[in-house]
Design a protein around this motif. Structure first.
Motif, PDB file in Angstrom:
ATOM      1  N   ILE A 207       0.865  -1.200   0.000  1.00  6.92           N
ATOM      2  CA  ILE A 207       0.000   0.000   0.000  1.00  6.92           C
ATOM      3  C   ILE A 207       0.890   1.234   0.000  1.00  6.92           C
ATOM      4  CG2 ILE A 207      -0.231  -0.023   2.549  1.00  6.92           C
ATOM      5  CD1 ILE A 207      -3.105   1.159   2.063  1.00  6.92           C
ATOM      6  N   HIS A 208       0.489   2.252  -0.757  1.00  4.41           N
ATOM      7  CA  HIS A 208       1.261   3.500  -0.792  1.00  4.41           C
ATOM      8  C   HIS A 208       1.052   4.255   0.517  1.00  4.41           C
ATOM      9  CE1 HIS A 208       2.856   7.379  -2.056  1.00  4.41           C
ATOM     10  NE2 HIS A 208       3.397   6.757  -3.088  1.00  4.41           N
ATOM     11  N   VAL A 209       2.132   4.911   0.986  1.00  2.00           N
ATOM     12  CA  VAL A 209       2.065   5.633   2.267  1.00  2.00           C
ATOM     13  C   VAL A 209       0.970   6.709   2.234  1.00  2.00           C
ATOM     14  CG1 VAL A 209       3.981   7.199   1.622  1.00  2.00           C
ATOM     15  CG2 VAL A 209       3.492   6.781   4.039  1.00  2.00           C
ATOM     16  N   ARG A 210       0.719   7.300   1.057  1.00  2.00           N
ATOM     17  CA  ARG A 210      -0.351   8.310   0.982  1.00  2.00           C
ATOM     18  C   ARG A 210      -1.729   7.683   1.170  1.00  2.00           C
ATOM     19  NH1 ARG A 210       1.164  13.343  -1.084  1.00  2.00           N
ATOM     20  NH2 ARG A 210       3.346  13.321  -1.701  1.00  2.00           N
ATOM     21  N   ASP A 211      -1.873   6.432   0.751  1.00  2.00           N
ATOM     22  CA  ASP A 211      -3.150   5.747   0.974  1.00  2.00           C
ATOM     23  C   ASP A 211      -3.348   5.427   2.460  1.00  2.00           C
ATOM     24  OD1 ASP A 211      -4.772   5.614  -1.293  1.00  2.00           O
ATOM     25  OD2 ASP A 211      -3.547   4.021  -2.181  1.00  2.00           O
ATOM     26  N   VAL A 212      -2.246   5.134   3.167  1.00  2.00           N
ATOM     27  CA  VAL A 212      -2.354   4.913   4.621  1.00  2.00           C
ATOM     28  C   VAL A 212      -2.868   6.205   5.268  1.00  2.00           C
ATOM     29  CG1 VAL A 212      -1.084   4.377   6.741  1.00  2.00           C
ATOM     30  CG2 VAL A 212      -0.494   3.204   4.601  1.00  2.00           C
ATOM     31  N   VAL A 213      -2.271   7.320   4.856  1.00  2.00           N
ATOM     32  CA  VAL A 213      -2.682   8.624   5.383  1.00  2.00           C
ATOM     33  C   VAL A 213      -4.150   8.898   5.025  1.00  2.00           C
ATOM     34  CG1 VAL A 213      -2.292  11.114   5.086  1.00  2.00           C
ATOM     35  CG2 VAL A 213      -0.338   9.558   5.392  1.00  2.00           C
ATOM     36  N   PHE A 218      -9.919   9.300   6.495  1.00  2.00           N
ATOM     37  CA  PHE A 218     -11.260   8.713   6.359  1.00  2.00           C
ATOM     38  C   PHE A 218     -11.779   8.234   7.730  1.00  2.00           C
ATOM     39  CE2 PHE A 218     -13.926   4.944   5.743  1.00  2.00           C
ATOM     40  CZ  PHE A 218     -14.889   5.420   4.855  1.00  2.00           C
ATOM     41  N   THR A 219     -10.882   7.649   8.520  1.00  2.02           N
ATOM     42  CA  THR A 219     -11.270   7.123   9.837  1.00  2.02           C
ATOM     43  C   THR A 219     -11.704   8.263  10.765  1.00  2.02           C
ATOM     44  OG1 THR A 219      -9.681   5.353   9.541  1.00  2.02           O
ATOM     45  CG2 THR A 219     -10.483   5.687  11.773  1.00  2.02           C
ATOM     46  N   ILE A 220     -10.951   9.354  10.726  1.00  4.43           N
ATOM     47  CA  ILE A 220     -11.309  10.488  11.591  1.00  4.43           C
ATOM     48  C   ILE A 220     -12.685  11.033  11.187  1.00  4.43           C
ATOM     49  CG2 ILE A 220     -10.653  12.883  12.177  1.00  4.43           C
ATOM     50  CD1 ILE A 220      -7.699  11.878  12.065  1.00  4.43           C
ATOM     51  N   LYS A 221     -12.948  11.073   9.886  1.00  4.96           N
ATOM     52  CA  LYS A 221     -14.250  11.595   9.415  1.00  4.96           C
ATOM     53  C   LYS A 221     -15.403  10.634   9.725  1.00  4.96           C
ATOM     54  CE  LYS A 221     -12.763  14.618   5.673  1.00  4.96           C
ATOM     55  NZ  LYS A 221     -12.141  14.491   4.349  1.00  4.96           N
ATOM     56  N   ASN A 222     -15.101   9.338   9.833  1.00 11.17           N
ATOM     57  CA  ASN A 222     -16.164   8.326   9.960  1.00 11.17           C
ATOM     58  C   ASN A 222     -15.979   7.458  11.194  1.00 11.17           C
ATOM     59  OD1 ASN A 222     -17.590   8.432   7.127  1.00 11.17           O
ATOM     60  ND2 ASN A 222     -15.392   8.555   6.734  1.00 11.17           N
ATOM     61  N   PHE A 223     -15.405   8.044  12.249  1.00 14.23           N
ATOM     62  CA  PHE A 223     -14.974   7.219  13.391  1.00 14.23           C
ATOM     63  C   PHE A 223     -16.104   6.354  13.960  1.00 14.23           C
ATOM     64  CE2 PHE A 223     -13.496   5.975  17.527  1.00 14.23           C
ATOM     65  CZ  PHE A 223     -12.160   5.667  17.281  1.00 14.23           C
ATOM     66  N   LYS A 277     -11.564  -6.366   1.841  1.00 15.44           N
ATOM     67  CA  LYS A 277     -13.004  -6.130   1.601  1.00 15.44           C
ATOM     68  C   LYS A 277     -13.704  -5.423   2.759  1.00 15.44           C
ATOM     69  CE  LYS A 277     -14.333  -9.372  -1.937  1.00 15.44           C
ATOM     70  NZ  LYS A 277     -13.881 -10.763  -2.027  1.00 15.44           N
ATOM     71  N   LYS A 278     -13.276  -5.738   3.997  1.00 14.24           N
ATOM     72  CA  LYS A 278     -14.003  -5.200   5.159  1.00 14.24           C
ATOM     73  C   LYS A 278     -13.950  -3.659   5.174  1.00 14.24           C
ATOM     74  CE  LYS A 278     -14.230  -5.715  10.189  1.00 14.24           C
ATOM     75  NZ  LYS A 278     -13.636  -6.379  11.354  1.00 14.24           N
ATOM     76  N   ILE A 279     -12.757  -3.086   4.969  1.00 15.68           N
ATOM     77  CA  ILE A 279     -12.658  -1.615   4.985  1.00 15.68           C
ATOM     78  C   ILE A 279     -13.269  -1.044   3.697  1.00 15.68           C
ATOM     79  CG2 ILE A 279     -10.255  -1.512   4.110  1.00 15.68           C
ATOM     80  CD1 ILE A 279     -11.826   0.899   6.685  1.00 15.68           C
ATOM     81  N   GLU A 280     -13.116  -1.787   2.583  1.00 13.55           N
ATOM     82  CA  GLU A 280     -13.697  -1.298   1.315  1.00 13.55           C
ATOM     83  C   GLU A 280     -15.221  -1.193   1.423  1.00 13.55           C
ATOM     84  OE1 GLU A 280     -12.016  -3.859  -1.667  1.00 13.55           O
ATOM     85  OE2 GLU A 280     -10.038  -2.905  -1.511  1.00 13.55           O
ATOM     86  N   LYS A 281     -15.825  -2.153   2.119  1.00  9.68           N
ATOM     87  CA  LYS A 281     -17.297  -2.102   2.309  1.00  9.68           C
ATOM     88  C   LYS A 281     -17.716  -0.897   3.144  1.00  9.68           C
ATOM     89  CE  LYS A 281     -18.664  -6.874   1.704  1.00  9.68           C
ATOM     90  NZ  LYS A 281     -18.648  -8.152   2.418  1.00  9.68           N
ATOM     91  N   LYS A 282     -16.815  -0.418   3.989  1.00 13.09           N
ATOM     92  CA  LYS A 282     -17.113   0.777   4.798  1.00 13.09           C
ATOM     93  C   LYS A 282     -16.932   2.062   3.987  1.00 13.09           C
ATOM     94  CE  LYS A 282     -17.876  -0.972   8.977  1.00 13.09           C
ATOM     95  NZ  LYS A 282     -19.071  -0.700   9.787  1.00 13.09           N
ATOM     96  N   GLY A 283     -16.340   1.929   2.787  1.00 13.17           N
ATOM     97  CA  GLY A 283     -16.231   3.110   1.918  1.00 13.17           C
ATOM     98  C   GLY A 283     -14.832   3.615   1.653  1.00 13.17           C
TER      99      GLY A 283
END
Ligand SMILES: NC(=O)c1ccc[n+]([C@@H]2O[C@H](COP(=O)([O-])OP(=O)(O)OC[C@H]3O[C@@H](n4cnc5c(N)ncnc54)[C@H](O)[C@@H]3O)[C@@H](O)[C@H]2O)c1
Length: 312
Positions: A207-213, A218-223, A277-283
């Protein structure tokens, strides 16, 4: 906007993360010993929302005080990678695990924790099968064990948490690492024009480091939608074998010669595909391709020799 404490924020992931979170208007405090690249946060000192504390994340009183002043805690401080942890065993345990034990002791109900661990705990996967979050974890290195134990603590003791099990990260950061597999292959390609592979069909994911960021943003917006769960985090199109990775690099660096050594074992036994898939299903879906990362890294390693810093 949130107040965010990041331990280890000057590191490979942290320096990219701080940059993004500040650009979004968050207040960011970093605790880091600046073990490696002392200048990885230089570009952030001008920002009034940024504070760097050069200190040890193992200090309980320091962390307790900061935890009380922040909403989100992102504990990245660690000795990262199996070889480094083997070399400094005591520090690896007190940093990778001790800081998480301390965090569990000082955390408050209002805090939200985002914890990153490695997916290398999946070890050796079954042929044709993708590891998901329910697959057994069986870490073989001290690094893997400290990170898995850290995840257990976060999941059992911290009320509001999101845990990510990361694929091997690649791409440019303000604090560069050339020990990570893609970064290392591209670095060796540029330097030696030759790659020697053992056990070339071992499968890995990236995974690219920018995608981790982006995933943390995304997590902060959808905690609330994501919380109290663990997710694999990788680029789904980058579940590939080492030989496929080498050929991809060769596509962008035509002079590369790939040598396969038979009958020699790779000390790194990781061989598995991972389902995201699990995180992808969350958006959230990682999107930055290996090709784009390889092109980026070829430029960096060709033009800036000082960017080459290993953890060990
Ligand atoms: N890079 C990856 O492929 C990857 C994959 C999975 C998980 N992770 C996790 O992400 C986190 C960050 O990894 P990274 O690749 O950015 O590593 P890194 O080595 O670049 O960053 C670690 C940072 O922690 C700091 N640090 C170490 N001990 C400290 C201490 N006692 N007090 C304060 N600061 C301290 C270092 O100075 C460094 O800036 C780690 O927890 C790691 O386990 C990384």
């Amino acid at each position: 906007m949130s107040k965010i404490l990041i331990t280890g924020g000057a590191g490979y992931i942290g320096s990219m993360l701080c940059t993004k979170l500040l650009s979004l208007g968050h207040q960011v405090t970093v605790v880091d010993l600046l073990k490696y690249d002392k200048g990885s946060l230089n570009h952030l000192y001008f920002n009034r929302n940024f504070k760097l504390i050069v200190d040890d994340a193992r200090k309980k009183n320091l962390i307790k005080n900061l935890v009380n002043k922040n909403d989100y805690i992102i504990p990245l401080a660690a000795l990262v990678g199996a070889p480094l942890c083997e070399k400094f065993k005591k520090d690896a345990i007190s940093t990778n695990l001790g800081t998480i034990q301390t965090l569990c002791e000082v955390i408050t109900k209002k805090n939200k924790v985002i914890y990153l661990t490695t997916n290398s705990g999946y070890g050796i996967g079954e042929k044709g099968k993708y590891c998901d979050e329910n697959s057994p974890l069986n870490p073989i290195s001290l690094y893997g064990r400290t990170k898995c134990d850290g995840e257990d603590l976060v999941r059992n003791k911290i009320k509001n948490h999101v845990c990510f099990r990361l694929a091997t990260v690649f791409g440019h950061s303000y604090r560069m690492r050339s020990d990570l597999l893609v970064n290392n292959f591209v670095h060796t390609t540029v330097k030696k024009k030759r790659l020697t592979l053992f056990e070339p069909h071992f499968r890995r994911n990236f995974i690219h480091v920018r995608d981790v960021v982006n995933a943390i943003e995304f997590t902060i917006k959808n905690f609330n939608r994501l919380k109290n769960n663990v997710y694999n985090l990788g680029l789904s199109s980058a579940n590939i074998s080492k030989i496929m990775l080498a050929r991809k690099i060769q596509k962008h660096f035509k002079k590369l010669r790939i040598k396969i050594v038979k009958n020699r074992k790779d000390p790194d036994k990781r061989d598995y595909f991972v389902s995201n898939k699990k995180i992808e299903k969350k958006g959230f879906k990682a999107t930055i391709s290996l090709d784009d990362g390889i092109i980026e890294l070829i430029q960096i390693f060709s033009n800036d020799k000082n960017r080459i810093i290993n953890n060990y």
